[in-house]
Design a protein around this motif. Sequence first.
Motif, PDB file in Angstrom:
ATOM      1  N   ALA A 179      22.391  -7.509 -58.848  1.00 43.71           N
ATOM      2  CA  ALA A 179      22.816  -7.797 -60.222  1.00 43.71           C
ATOM      3  C   ALA A 179      21.952  -7.062 -61.240  1.00 43.71           C
ATOM      4  CB  ALA A 179      22.762  -9.292 -60.487  1.00 43.71           C
ATOM      5  N   GLN A 180      22.588  -6.612 -62.304  1.00 39.67           N
ATOM      6  CA  GLN A 180      21.852  -6.026 -63.428  1.00 39.67           C
ATOM      7  C   GLN A 180      21.458  -7.101 -64.443  1.00 39.67           C
ATOM      8  OE1 GLN A 180      24.599  -4.308 -62.024  1.00 39.67           O
ATOM      9  NE2 GLN A 180      23.004  -3.079 -61.040  1.00 39.67           N
ATOM     10  N   ALA A 181      22.256  -8.167 -64.513  1.00 43.04           N
ATOM     11  CA  ALA A 181      21.948  -9.272 -65.433  1.00 43.04           C
ATOM     12  C   ALA A 181      22.285 -10.584 -64.743  1.00 43.04           C
ATOM     13  CB  ALA A 181      22.736  -9.139 -66.727  1.00 43.04           C
ATOM     14  N   VAL A 182      21.444 -11.593 -64.966  1.00 45.72           N
ATOM     15  CA  VAL A 182      21.675 -12.936 -64.447  1.00 45.72           C
ATOM     16  C   VAL A 182      21.848 -13.869 -65.634  1.00 45.72           C
ATOM     17  CG1 VAL A 182      20.671 -14.885 -63.198  1.00 45.72           C
ATOM     18  CG2 VAL A 182      20.418 -12.558 -62.298  1.00 45.72           C
ATOM     19  N   LEU A 183      22.975 -14.590 -65.637  1.00 45.45           N
ATOM     20  CA  LEU A 183      23.284 -15.504 -66.730  1.00 45.45           C
ATOM     21  C   LEU A 183      23.325 -16.922 -66.188  1.00 45.45           C
ATOM     22  CD1 LEU A 183      24.110 -15.815 -69.727  1.00 45.45           C
ATOM     23  CD2 LEU A 183      26.497 -15.607 -68.983  1.00 45.45           C
ATOM     24  N   VAL A 184      22.450 -17.780 -66.713  1.00 41.38           N
ATOM     25  CA  VAL A 184      22.429 -19.186 -66.326  1.00 41.38           C
ATOM     26  C   VAL A 184      23.329 -19.933 -67.301  1.00 41.38           C
ATOM     27  CG1 VAL A 184      21.017 -21.220 -65.905  1.00 41.38           C
ATOM     28  CG2 VAL A 184      20.089 -18.938 -65.430  1.00 41.38           C
ATOM     29  N   PRO A 193       9.643 -22.696 -72.602  1.00 42.06           N
ATOM     30  CA  PRO A 193       8.955 -21.666 -71.815  1.00 42.06           C
ATOM     31  C   PRO A 193       8.723 -22.090 -70.366  1.00 42.06           C
ATOM     32  CG  PRO A 193       7.939 -21.863 -73.977  1.00 42.06           C
ATOM     33  CD  PRO A 193       8.935 -22.978 -73.872  1.00 42.06           C
ATOM     34  N   ALA A 194       8.420 -23.372 -70.155  1.00 48.33           N
ATOM     35  CA  ALA A 194       8.181 -23.860 -68.799  1.00 48.33           C
ATOM     36  C   ALA A 194       9.453 -23.770 -67.951  1.00 48.33           C
ATOM     37  CB  ALA A 194       7.682 -25.305 -68.843  1.00 48.33           C
ATOM     38  N   THR A 195      10.585 -24.111 -68.547  1.00 50.18           N
ATOM     39  CA  THR A 195      11.860 -24.034 -67.823  1.00 50.18           C
ATOM     40  C   THR A 195      12.220 -22.594 -67.511  1.00 50.18           C
ATOM     41  OG1 THR A 195      12.673 -26.073 -68.831  1.00 50.18           O
ATOM     42  CG2 THR A 195      14.323 -24.584 -67.933  1.00 50.18           C
ATOM     43  N   ARG A 196      12.005 -21.713 -68.468  1.00 49.96           N
ATOM     44  CA  ARG A 196      12.303 -20.301 -68.248  1.00 49.96           C
ATOM     45  C   ARG A 196      11.436 -19.743 -67.101  1.00 49.96           C
ATOM     46  NH1 ARG A 196      14.821 -16.251 -71.261  1.00 49.96           N
ATOM     47  NH2 ARG A 196      15.219 -17.784 -72.897  1.00 49.96           N
ATOM     48  N   LYS A 197      10.167 -20.112 -67.099  1.00 50.95           N
ATOM     49  CA  LYS A 197       9.271 -19.641 -66.036  1.00 50.95           C
ATOM     50  C   LYS A 197       9.714 -20.179 -64.675  1.00 50.95           C
ATOM     51  CE  LYS A 197       4.418 -19.356 -64.625  1.00 50.95           C
ATOM     52  NZ  LYS A 197       4.747 -19.665 -63.213  1.00 50.95           N
ATOM     53  N   LYS A 198      10.112 -21.446 -64.658  1.00 55.45           N
ATOM     54  CA  LYS A 198      10.577 -22.060 -63.412  1.00 55.45           C
ATOM     55  C   LYS A 198      11.784 -21.305 -62.861  1.00 55.45           C
ATOM     56  CE  LYS A 198      12.455 -26.404 -61.595  1.00 55.45           C
ATOM     57  NZ  LYS A 198      12.888 -27.782 -61.943  1.00 55.45           N
ATOM     58  N   MET A 199      12.699 -20.937 -63.751  1.00 56.29           N
ATOM     59  CA  MET A 199      13.900 -20.200 -63.334  1.00 56.29           C
ATOM     60  C   MET A 199      13.535 -18.798 -62.835  1.00 56.29           C
ATOM     61  SD  MET A 199      16.452 -22.194 -63.595  1.00 56.29           S
ATOM     62  CE  MET A 199      17.043 -23.669 -64.408  1.00 56.29           C
ATOM     63  N   LEU A 200      12.641 -18.149 -63.545  1.00 61.11           N
ATOM     64  CA  LEU A 200      12.218 -16.809 -63.130  1.00 61.11           C
ATOM     65  C   LEU A 200      11.541 -16.843 -61.768  1.00 61.11           C
ATOM     66  CD1 LEU A 200      10.881 -15.405 -66.527  1.00 61.11           C
ATOM     67  CD2 LEU A 200      12.775 -14.448 -65.189  1.00 61.11           C
ATOM     68  N   ASP A 201      10.728 -17.873 -61.540  1.00 63.10           N
ATOM     69  CA  ASP A 201      10.055 -18.009 -60.248  1.00 63.10           C
ATOM     70  C   ASP A 201      11.055 -18.229 -59.117  1.00 63.10           C
ATOM     71  OD1 ASP A 201       7.637 -17.702 -61.499  1.00 63.10           O
ATOM     72  OD2 ASP A 201       7.151 -19.837 -61.554  1.00 63.10           O
ATOM     73  N   LYS A 202      12.097 -19.008 -59.402  1.00 63.95           N
ATOM     74  CA  LYS A 202      13.083 -19.302 -58.364  1.00 63.95           C
ATOM     75  C   LYS A 202      13.967 -18.089 -58.083  1.00 63.95           C
ATOM     76  CE  LYS A 202      16.404 -22.668 -56.749  1.00 63.95           C
ATOM     77  NZ  LYS A 202      16.868 -24.066 -56.835  1.00 63.95           N
ATOM     78  N   LEU A 211      17.515 -11.675 -67.637  1.00 65.74           N
ATOM     79  CA  LEU A 211      17.824 -13.100 -67.516  1.00 65.74           C
ATOM     80  C   LEU A 211      18.223 -13.645 -68.875  1.00 65.74           C
ATOM     81  CD1 LEU A 211      17.869 -15.813 -65.939  1.00 65.74           C
ATOM     82  CD2 LEU A 211      15.460 -16.098 -66.596  1.00 65.74           C
ATOM     83  N   ALA A 212      19.336 -14.361 -68.912  1.00 66.19           N
ATOM     84  CA  ALA A 212      19.792 -14.975 -70.155  1.00 66.19           C
ATOM     85  C   ALA A 212      20.357 -16.356 -69.845  1.00 66.19           C
ATOM     86  CB  ALA A 212      20.846 -14.105 -70.844  1.00 66.19           C
TER      87      ALA A 212
END
Length: 347
Positions: A179-184, A193-202, A211-212
């Motif tokens: 994928a070139q872009a991942v959309l949640v 910021p904590a949620t965004r980091k959690k998603m990036l880690d996963k 990521l958007a």
Amino acid sequence: MLKYLRLLLLPFNLVYALVVYLRNKFYDWGVFKSTSFEIPIICVGNLAVGGSGKTPTTEYLVRLFSEYKIAILSRGYGRKTTGFILAGPKATAETIGDEPLQYYHKFRNVTVAVCEDRVKGIHELKANHDLILLDDAFQHRRVKAGFNVLLFEFAKLQNMQWLLPAGNLREPFSGIKRAQAVLVTKSPVEITPATRKKMLDKLQLQSNQQLAFSHINYQKLRHLYTAEETAFEKDQHLFLLTGIANPTPLIQYLEEKQLNVHLFEYPDHHHFTEKEIAQLVTAYQQYPAAKKIIVTTEKDGQRLLTNNLRDLLLNLPVYYLPIAIEINAEDKAIFDQKILDYVASTK
């Protein structure tokens, strides 16, 4: 019960995982051929089965490229036909599928076509269009799309996800690398910021992958047959008819508005029968409330347009609730620009 059923299916997961792994590797190694095209091709897909918001995301891209001559190409899930078909005035959910029919009714300046063989479909469309959008084709690797938008549901990303048949993943998370872009999707409007980091880690995205987050924007109710718009009334009783993969966000939205929901729930892409609609109508007519309406989703509404079902509902207040996705404010500009740059660089 579901937990134990998953455990029983786990041995089959190993077989499925091996087949998917080898299939993807054969495409990566060039054993199986992927076809590239000079025309810009954007694929909207997901790793899980159903319910991630591919249809409103495709509609978002149509609006983003409103000045382009666009074709939407879908497999036409649930149709009773085969081969390449262009949507036209006589199209029904049975001939092209409910989602393509929704695109056709909504975007008169966009070509809508269905074909289970996406390579063939693209060859049919490429000469007369500036851009082709592939709806739900991330696993259709015979086409090498120039840009892949991969969708994940926010709520499902919080939990452990399993491969088919024990779970709902079509392929492992390693597929994200294509994928070139991942959309949640179906996210909160504000992401910490904590949620965004959690998603990036996963997700373990690479630096070149965008990521958007997006959320659902519910719009005004629209009458299924007259297109008249209306609004909900407080304490109204809704006879809600759904045949979608995940009606939970919709039900939560309606209950938050202090509406009384009477749910008639069916599987995704379900072809409603006269008996089922008659049961809905009877329940509506017999319920002793002054403020009551029948509500369905826009996609489900496409399957209520056939004459036999229309006759049962024609004189009743039957409305569908359109939705659109909104990219969260902090992500929108970068997400849009990445896709716009791809299309501009391909032309």
